[in-house]
Write a protein that holds these residues in place. Structure first.
Motif, PDB file in Angstrom:
ATOM      1  N   ARG A 265     -49.266 -10.484  20.173  1.00  0.00           N
ATOM      2  CA  ARG A 265     -47.863 -10.249  20.505  1.00  0.00           C
ATOM      3  C   ARG A 265     -47.169  -9.724  19.256  1.00  0.00           C
ATOM      4  O   ARG A 265     -47.617  -9.955  18.141  1.00  0.00           O
ATOM      5  N   TRP A 266     -46.068  -9.016  19.448  1.00  0.00           N
ATOM      6  CA  TRP A 266     -45.317  -8.534  18.300  1.00  0.00           C
ATOM      7  C   TRP A 266     -44.826  -9.705  17.452  1.00  0.00           C
ATOM      8  O   TRP A 266     -44.702  -9.583  16.228  1.00  0.00           O
ATOM      9  N   GLU A 267     -44.610 -10.841  18.102  1.00  0.00           N
ATOM     10  CA  GLU A 267     -44.157 -12.035  17.367  1.00  0.00           C
ATOM     11  C   GLU A 267     -45.238 -12.592  16.445  1.00  0.00           C
ATOM     12  O   GLU A 267     -44.962 -13.439  15.589  1.00  0.00           O
ATOM     13  N   ASP A 268     -46.486 -12.124  16.615  1.00  0.00           N
ATOM     14  CA  ASP A 268     -47.570 -12.595  15.746  1.00  0.00           C
ATOM     15  C   ASP A 268     -47.509 -11.983  14.348  1.00  0.00           C
ATOM     16  O   ASP A 268     -48.239 -12.433  13.458  1.00  0.00           O
ATOM     17  N   ILE A 269     -46.686 -10.958  14.153  1.00  0.00           N
ATOM     18  CA  ILE A 269     -46.490 -10.427  12.802  1.00  0.00           C
ATOM     19  C   ILE A 269     -45.703 -11.474  12.017  1.00  0.00           C
ATOM     20  O   ILE A 269     -44.543 -11.750  12.307  1.00  0.00           O
ATOM     21  N   LYS A 270     -46.336 -12.044  11.022  1.00  0.00           N
ATOM     22  CA  LYS A 270     -45.731 -13.170  10.310  1.00  0.00           C
ATOM     23  C   LYS A 270     -44.538 -12.745   9.469  1.00  0.00           C
ATOM     24  O   LYS A 270     -43.542 -13.465   9.370  1.00  0.00           O
ATOM     25  N   ALA A 271     -44.624 -11.576   8.830  1.00  0.00           N
ATOM     26  CA  ALA A 271     -43.536 -11.119   7.959  1.00  0.00           C
ATOM     27  C   ALA A 271     -43.725  -9.641   7.653  1.00  0.00           C
ATOM     28  O   ALA A 271     -44.832  -9.107   7.755  1.00  0.00           O
TER      29      ALA A 271
END
Length: 326
Positions: A265-271
């Motif tokens: 998911r795009w939310e898996d990009i931590k930073a």
């Protein structure tokens, strides 16, 4: 207005200083940046195009990069870079043009420094080996930039689909205290690399996640459109994911394809770099963690580099101006 050739861009923008400048710029926040793409009108030469990348820092400089894409250039006679261009910068107070710089050199410096900043923020501090996947025009710059922020590196391995190109690049690179050599077996080399950087035109993954060693840092420079990809699904599964900017990486195949298939998911990009440089989000938390950084580029980075180029040139001018006699 100053006209700056490619040799001057490379001379003035040393990698340690440029990486430090990019870190400061990211801490200050994102400029307004846009992108426009134009294809060749008749469509006879598929893939040719013009990219226009404007960016404007509030209260600061504004500029635009003009880049042509001619994929057939590298195999033409004589060969030319596939991407060529100019960068035009304007004063933020008056709108007056202040600088025109070689866009090819500026892009090489920008892209390599972007990857090096990711390495500096995310790779293990004692990283001793770098595997460079790809031997194109960008590869020597990525190698130089990464070694500049990880002087612990003692071995650089270069792999390319055309082995002769890897051998030619390895012979051309001279870094004191570093062994640089070409390798022919990518899969045999991957398990030994502390840092893997890939700058290719691959549409099928080259980097296999099940072969990566614990603590490896993966830097993806290619894969800038939906059809291109450099790392396989196992890299996505095993790695903690980072990007230079959250918005721009959404067009990149290495992320877009796994998202479309439900693997990430795009939310898996931590930073991204703005969050890492400001300290609002953390990076690596363990020496055994595998980190993945997507170098997506963007007009904001070109502006950051042009601003640093202008600062360096102004400093040189002051240093070379004789002091006024009292």
């Amino acid at each position: 207005m100053r006209l700056i050739d490619g040799d001057t861009v490379h001379r003035v923008l040393d990698y340690p200083g440029l990486v430090a400048a990019l870190r400061r710029a990211h801490d200050a926040g994102m400029p307004d940046a846009r992108e426009m793409f134009m294809e060749e009108p008749d469509g006879k030469n598929r893939g040719r195009g013009l990219i226009i990348l404007p960016a404007w820092s509030a209260g600061g400089m504004l500029g635009v990069k003009l880049v042509t894409i001619f994929p057939g250039n590298p195999v033409a006679e004589p060969p030319l870079p596939a991407n060529q261009g100019l960068y035009v910068a304007f004063d933020g107070e008056t709108g007056a043009p202040v600088l025109i710089a070689d866009g090819t050199a500026l892009t090489l410096r920008k892209t390599a420094a972007d990857s090096a900043l990711g390495v500096d923020l995310l790779a293990c501090h004692d990283a001793a080996s770098l595997l460079m996947v790809g031997a194109g025009a960008l590869a020597p710059h990525v190698i130089a930039a990464i070694v500049s922020v990880r002087p612990s590196i003692r071995d650089v391995w270069v792999w390319n689909r055309t082995a002769a190109n890897a051998q030619s690049l390895a012979r051309a690179i001279r870094i004191e205290g570093v062994s640089v050599r070409a390798v022919e077996n990518l899969e045999a080399t991957l398990p030994h690399a502390d840092i893997v950087s890939s700058a290719t035109m691959a549409t099928e993954p080259l980097i296999r996640g099940n072969l990566l060693k614990a603590g490896c840092h993966v830097d993806l420079v290619g894969g800038w459109n939906a059809q291109m990809r450099e790392a396989d699904d196992d890299v996505i599964r095993r790695a903690t994911i980072f990007a230079d900017t959250r918005a721009l990486c959404r067009d990149c195949g290495d992320f877009l394809q796994p998202v479309t298939r439900g693997l990430m998911r795009w939310e898996d990009i931590k930073a991204d770099l703005f969050e890492l440089c400001s300290g609002s989000r953390e990076g690596r938390v363990s020496p055994d963690e595998i980190t993945l950084f997507k170098n997506s580029g963007g007009g904001h980075l070109d502006l950051f580099v042009a601003e640093e180029l202008m600062r360096r040139l102004q400093a040189e001018s002051r240093a070379n101006t004789p002091a006024m006699q009292a």
